[in-house]
Design a protein around this motif. Structure first.
Motif, PDB file in Angstrom:
ATOM      1  N   VAL A  65     -10.138  34.406  -2.005  1.00 26.89           N
ATOM      2  CA  VAL A  65      -9.759  35.183  -3.199  1.00 26.89           C
ATOM      3  C   VAL A  65     -10.167  34.522  -4.515  1.00 26.89           C
ATOM      4  CG1 VAL A  65      -7.804  36.187  -1.958  1.00 26.89           C
ATOM      5  CG2 VAL A  65      -7.440  34.156  -3.386  1.00 26.89           C
ATOM      6  N   SER A  66     -10.703  33.277  -4.467  1.00 31.50           N
ATOM      7  CA  SER A  66     -11.052  32.612  -5.727  1.00 31.50           C
ATOM      8  C   SER A  66     -12.274  31.722  -5.542  1.00 31.50           C
ATOM      9  CB  SER A  66      -9.871  31.768  -6.229  1.00 31.50           C
ATOM     10  OG  SER A  66      -9.807  30.536  -5.537  1.00 31.50           O
ATOM     11  N   ASN A  67     -12.785  31.243  -6.661  1.00 27.63           N
ATOM     12  CA  ASN A  67     -13.896  30.286  -6.654  1.00 27.63           C
ATOM     13  C   ASN A  67     -13.405  28.872  -6.947  1.00 27.63           C
ATOM     14  OD1 ASN A  67     -15.976  32.224  -6.189  1.00 27.63           O
ATOM     15  ND2 ASN A  67     -15.794  32.870  -8.341  1.00 27.63           N
ATOM     16  N   ALA A  68     -12.119  28.642  -6.736  1.00 33.24           N
ATOM     17  CA  ALA A  68     -11.518  27.352  -7.074  1.00 33.24           C
ATOM     18  C   ALA A  68     -12.072  26.229  -6.197  1.00 33.24           C
ATOM     19  CB  ALA A  68     -10.002  27.426  -6.915  1.00 33.24           C
ATOM     20  N   LYS A  69     -12.135  25.034  -6.772  1.00 31.40           N
ATOM     21  CA  LYS A  69     -12.361  23.830  -5.988  1.00 31.40           C
ATOM     22  C   LYS A  69     -11.092  23.604  -5.174  1.00 31.40           C
ATOM     23  CE  LYS A  69     -13.639  19.644  -4.686  1.00 31.40           C
ATOM     24  NZ  LYS A  69     -14.744  19.383  -3.758  1.00 31.40           N
ATOM     25  N   VAL A  70     -11.231  23.527  -3.838  1.00 29.69           N
ATOM     26  CA  VAL A  70     -10.062  23.417  -2.968  1.00 29.69           C
ATOM     27  C   VAL A  70     -10.090  22.087  -2.219  1.00 29.69           C
ATOM     28  CG1 VAL A  70      -8.743  24.498  -1.114  1.00 29.69           C
ATOM     29  CG2 VAL A  70     -10.032  25.919  -2.691  1.00 29.69           C
ATOM     30  N   ILE A  71      -8.957  21.410  -2.195  1.00 30.09           N
ATOM     31  CA  ILE A  71      -8.821  20.142  -1.474  1.00 30.09           C
ATOM     32  C   ILE A  71      -7.645  20.268  -0.518  1.00 30.09           C
ATOM     33  CG2 ILE A  71      -8.469  17.647  -1.669  1.00 30.09           C
ATOM     34  CD1 ILE A  71      -9.527  17.892  -4.556  1.00 30.09           C
ATOM     35  N   THR A  72      -7.871  19.928   0.734  1.00 28.05           N
ATOM     36  CA  THR A  72      -6.851  20.101   1.769  1.00 28.05           C
ATOM     37  C   THR A  72      -6.368  18.751   2.274  1.00 28.05           C
ATOM     38  OG1 THR A  72      -8.113  22.038   2.485  1.00 28.05           O
ATOM     39  CG2 THR A  72      -6.307  21.323   3.908  1.00 28.05           C
ATOM     40  N   LYS A  73      -5.044  18.540   2.260  1.00 32.90           N
ATOM     41  CA  LYS A  73      -4.461  17.325   2.829  1.00 32.90           C
ATOM     42  C   LYS A  73      -4.056  17.594   4.271  1.00 32.90           C
ATOM     43  CE  LYS A  73      -0.197  15.937   1.830  1.00 32.90           C
ATOM     44  NZ  LYS A  73       0.686  15.485   2.917  1.00 32.90           N
ATOM     45  N   ILE A 128       0.834  -1.201   0.000  1.00 34.87           N
ATOM     46  CA  ILE A 128       0.000   0.000   0.000  1.00 34.87           C
ATOM     47  C   ILE A 128       0.868   1.249   0.000  1.00 34.87           C
ATOM     48  CG2 ILE A 128      -0.258   0.102   2.536  1.00 34.87           C
ATOM     49  CD1 ILE A 128      -3.290   0.853   1.788  1.00 34.87           C
ATOM     50  N   ASN A 129       0.441   2.235  -0.800  1.00 30.32           N
ATOM     51  CA  ASN A 129       1.170   3.485  -0.969  1.00 30.32           C
ATOM     52  C   ASN A 129       0.245   4.641  -0.577  1.00 30.32           C
ATOM     53  OD1 ASN A 129       2.327   5.862  -2.003  1.00 30.32           O
ATOM     54  ND2 ASN A 129       3.350   4.757  -3.653  1.00 30.32           N
ATOM     55  N   PRO A 130       0.388   5.210   0.630  1.00 27.63           N
ATOM     56  CA  PRO A 130      -0.543   6.244   1.097  1.00 27.63           C
ATOM     57  C   PRO A 130      -0.614   7.461   0.190  1.00 27.63           C
ATOM     58  CG  PRO A 130       0.821   5.459   2.901  1.00 27.63           C
ATOM     59  CD  PRO A 130       1.397   4.873   1.655  1.00 27.63           C
ATOM     60  N   GLU A 131       0.549   7.921  -0.292  1.00 29.90           N
ATOM     61  CA  GLU A 131       0.546   9.118  -1.139  1.00 29.90           C
ATOM     62  C   GLU A 131      -0.134   8.855  -2.476  1.00 29.90           C
ATOM     63  OE1 GLU A 131       3.594   9.822   1.916  1.00 29.90           O
ATOM     64  OE2 GLU A 131       3.210   8.147   0.571  1.00 29.90           O
ATOM     65  N   LEU A 132       0.084   7.673  -3.036  1.00 38.16           N
ATOM     66  CA  LEU A 132      -0.570   7.330  -4.298  1.00 38.16           C
ATOM     67  C   LEU A 132      -2.082   7.214  -4.103  1.00 38.16           C
ATOM     68  CD1 LEU A 132      -0.498   6.517  -7.259  1.00 38.16           C
ATOM     69  CD2 LEU A 132       0.047   4.170  -6.545  1.00 38.16           C
ATOM     70  N   GLU A 133      -2.504   6.593  -3.006  1.00 39.77           N
ATOM     71  CA  GLU A 133      -3.941   6.461  -2.737  1.00 39.77           C
ATOM     72  C   GLU A 133      -4.564   7.828  -2.491  1.00 39.77           C
ATOM     73  OE1 GLU A 133      -5.610   3.725  -3.209  1.00 39.77           O
ATOM     74  OE2 GLU A 133      -3.731   2.736  -3.722  1.00 39.77           O
ATOM     75  N   ALA A 134      -3.852   8.705  -1.764  1.00 41.61           N
ATOM     76  CA  ALA A 134      -4.356  10.065  -1.534  1.00 41.61           C
ATOM     77  C   ALA A 134      -4.485  10.824  -2.851  1.00 41.61           C
ATOM     78  CB  ALA A 134      -3.428  10.818  -0.584  1.00 41.61           C
ATOM     79  N   ILE A 143      -8.633  15.616   2.898  1.00 39.31           N
ATOM     80  CA  ILE A 143      -8.078  14.282   2.696  1.00 39.31           C
ATOM     81  C   ILE A 143      -7.157  13.935   3.867  1.00 39.31           C
ATOM     82  CG2 ILE A 143      -6.617  12.851   1.195  1.00 39.31           C
ATOM     83  CD1 ILE A 143      -9.229  13.593  -0.091  1.00 39.31           C
ATOM     84  N   TYR A 144      -7.380  12.761   4.459  1.00 40.55           N
ATOM     85  CA  TYR A 144      -6.526  12.258   5.539  1.00 40.55           C
ATOM     86  C   TYR A 144      -5.817  10.996   5.039  1.00 40.55           C
ATOM     87  CZ  TYR A 144      -9.241  15.279   8.686  1.00 40.55           C
ATOM     88  OH  TYR A 144      -9.843  16.350   9.297  1.00 40.55           O
TER      89      TYR A 144
END
Length: 464
Positions: free
Chosen positions: A331-339, A133-139, A358-359
């Motif tokens: 400042v933007s309307n971007a879709k934002v994803i937080t790790k 299993i690769n956590p960064e790849l799965e994230a 994302i956890y």
């Protein structure tokens, strides 16, 4: 080598050795001990081992997990499973190899280096591992799914990628508002099911009579094709983003960029380290690599944050990722994803309205726990997929139905199920079925259930 032993009661669970007491190892110890397994944790760090053995009902051993002497002290000969999640890929693989030679146990290795990412199936096969299993790849895969469908707060996949469970927030102008689920999902053109509603601090596993309110966070399950039709019908955007900006050039950024570029999404990475920026320029020639401080607001403005369609902070510091997300939402309307790597302040983070969070350690632990439950239940139905849903207040479990039981070959309306539980989906020979009371579960099916109960090992556990 030192051994720290907490009081252990007799359990009916598995004997599991976890090598590595870092973030993922600690999460595994916490969750697996809750499920009644006998856990031994091995790590060279005395402080970490003492803390975990004192906090949970586990045996702690200080030492090198690849050492045969240390593994024998952990009673590896009687172990059912060894999980190696140290910071070194090579050490993890060596731990598993040693364990396999002296024990009949299953073995799982965390392998993170991109050099090995194309070889995981080869490693798994040749070293006889249960899982690599690769956590960064799965994230990265999870982040990519959200960028392909930016309306979603979360996308979980079932039925080997043929079905999605999509979590989204209901705006006050949506036609869903003040509408019963029976009306929303009862349309003959709607092939899907609302299987969860989050309202304030409550989680509802709904019936057809429940009503959707503005501000609810709703989870909907369907085939991948039908899910987009459902969202479009109710006014949600379903097209993929066209471009994204990533702050931080670590492993997760590398894996994510490779996926986005292959999907035709323009990608820009801002990386502070000049040597890493040069390396990424060579590894990812189709991406734009900027050597600059991505936490500098002027840099972000100059690189076009105000106009980008999606923004993903992937620095190694949670606080920076959170602050960057809050700034982007201003400042933007971007879709934002937080790790976010740490989970100690999860309630605080959830209150900040960061959108999709994302956890990585949970992604890793969920895959391992699904395997552990399937290993524990060696007869009958097996767990294919497991997700902790709604901030771990519910679970989504996909069972493979291997043999006839009290659940098979009878209409679902004639089966008495536990409360707080929903049979959400049946996958049969590649076809996705959203079940009604007249449908039946058959041998060979994959069945997805959503439940507020925890710890199910077999599909028969859903019976009242």
């Amino acid at each position: 080598m030192s051994i720290f032993k907490n009081h252990k009661e007799d359990h009916k669970g598995l004997n599991i050795i976890v090598v590595g007491a870092g973030k993922v190892g600690s999460t595994l110890v916490e969750q697996l001990s809750k499920e009644g397994h006998d856990i031994t944790i091995i790590d060279k760090n005395k402080t970490r081992v003492e803390a975990l053995s004192g906090m949970y009902d586990v045996l702690g051993i200080i030492g090198n997990g690849a050492s045969l002497t240390v593994q024998k002290s952990a009673n590896v000969a009687d172990a059912d499973l060894l999980i190696a999640v140290t910071g070194s890929d090579e050490l993890n693989l060596l731990c598993c190899t040693v364990a396999k030679h002296v024990s009949g146990c299953s073995a799982i290795a965390r392998v993170r280096t991109p050099d090995y990412s194309e070889e995981t199936e080869y490693l798994r096969s040749k070293l006889d591992l249960a899982m690599v299993i690769n956590p960064e790849l799965e994230a990265a895969r999870e982040i990519a799914r959200l960028l392909y469908l930016p309306t979603a707060l979360e996308v979980d996949t079932f039925a080997r990628g043929r079905a999605d469970m999509i979590r989204f927030k209901v705006p006050k102008e949506s036609p869903m508002v003040n509408n019963q689920i029976a009306n929303i999902c009862g349309d003959s053109k709607t092939v899907g099911l609302i299987c969860g509603i989050e309202r304030n601090d409550e989680v509802i596993i709904p019936s057809g009579a429940d009503v959707v309110l503005a501000g609810d966070v709703v989870s909907f399950i369907s085939s991948r094709e039908e899910s987009k039709h459902f969202l479009k019908k109710f006014g949600f955007e379903t097209r993929s983003v066209k471009n994204t900006m990533i702050v931080g050039g670590g492993r997760a950024s590398f894996y994510l960029t490779k996926q986005l570029i292959s999907a035709g999404i323009e990608t820009k990475i801002i990386e502070n380290n000049v040597n890493r920026a040069k390396e990424l320029t060579d590894l990812l020639p189709e991406a734009t690599i900027i050597n600059a401080d991505g936490t500098d607001m002027e840099v972000l403005k100059e690189e076009g944050l105000e106009y980008v369609e999606s923004f993903v902070p992937l620095t190694g510091i949670d606080e920076e990722n959170v602050m960057l997300t809050l700034h982007a939402r201003q400042v933007s309307n971007a879709k934002v994803i937080t790790k976010v790597n740490r989970t100690a302040f999860k309630n605080v983070i959830n209150s900040l309205d960061l959108g999709s969070v994302i956890y990585p350690r949970y992604i890793t632990s969920e895959a391992i726990i699904a395997y552990v439950r399937a290993l524990k239940e060696s007869m009958g139905s097996e767990i294919e997929t497991l997700y902790h849903l709604f901030d771990s207040r519910a679970e989504g479990i996909e069972f493979n139905v291997r043999e006839n039981s009290k659940l098979t070959n009878k209409p679902l309306k004639d089966i008495k199920l536990k409360k707080g539980l929903l049979i959400a989906l049946i996958s049969r020979k590649g076809k996705i079925i959203i079940p009604t009371g007249n449908d039946e579960i058959m041998v060979g099916d994959s069945v997805v259930i959503i439940t507020t109960h925890t710890g199910f090992d077999r599909i028969e556990d859903i019976l009242a």
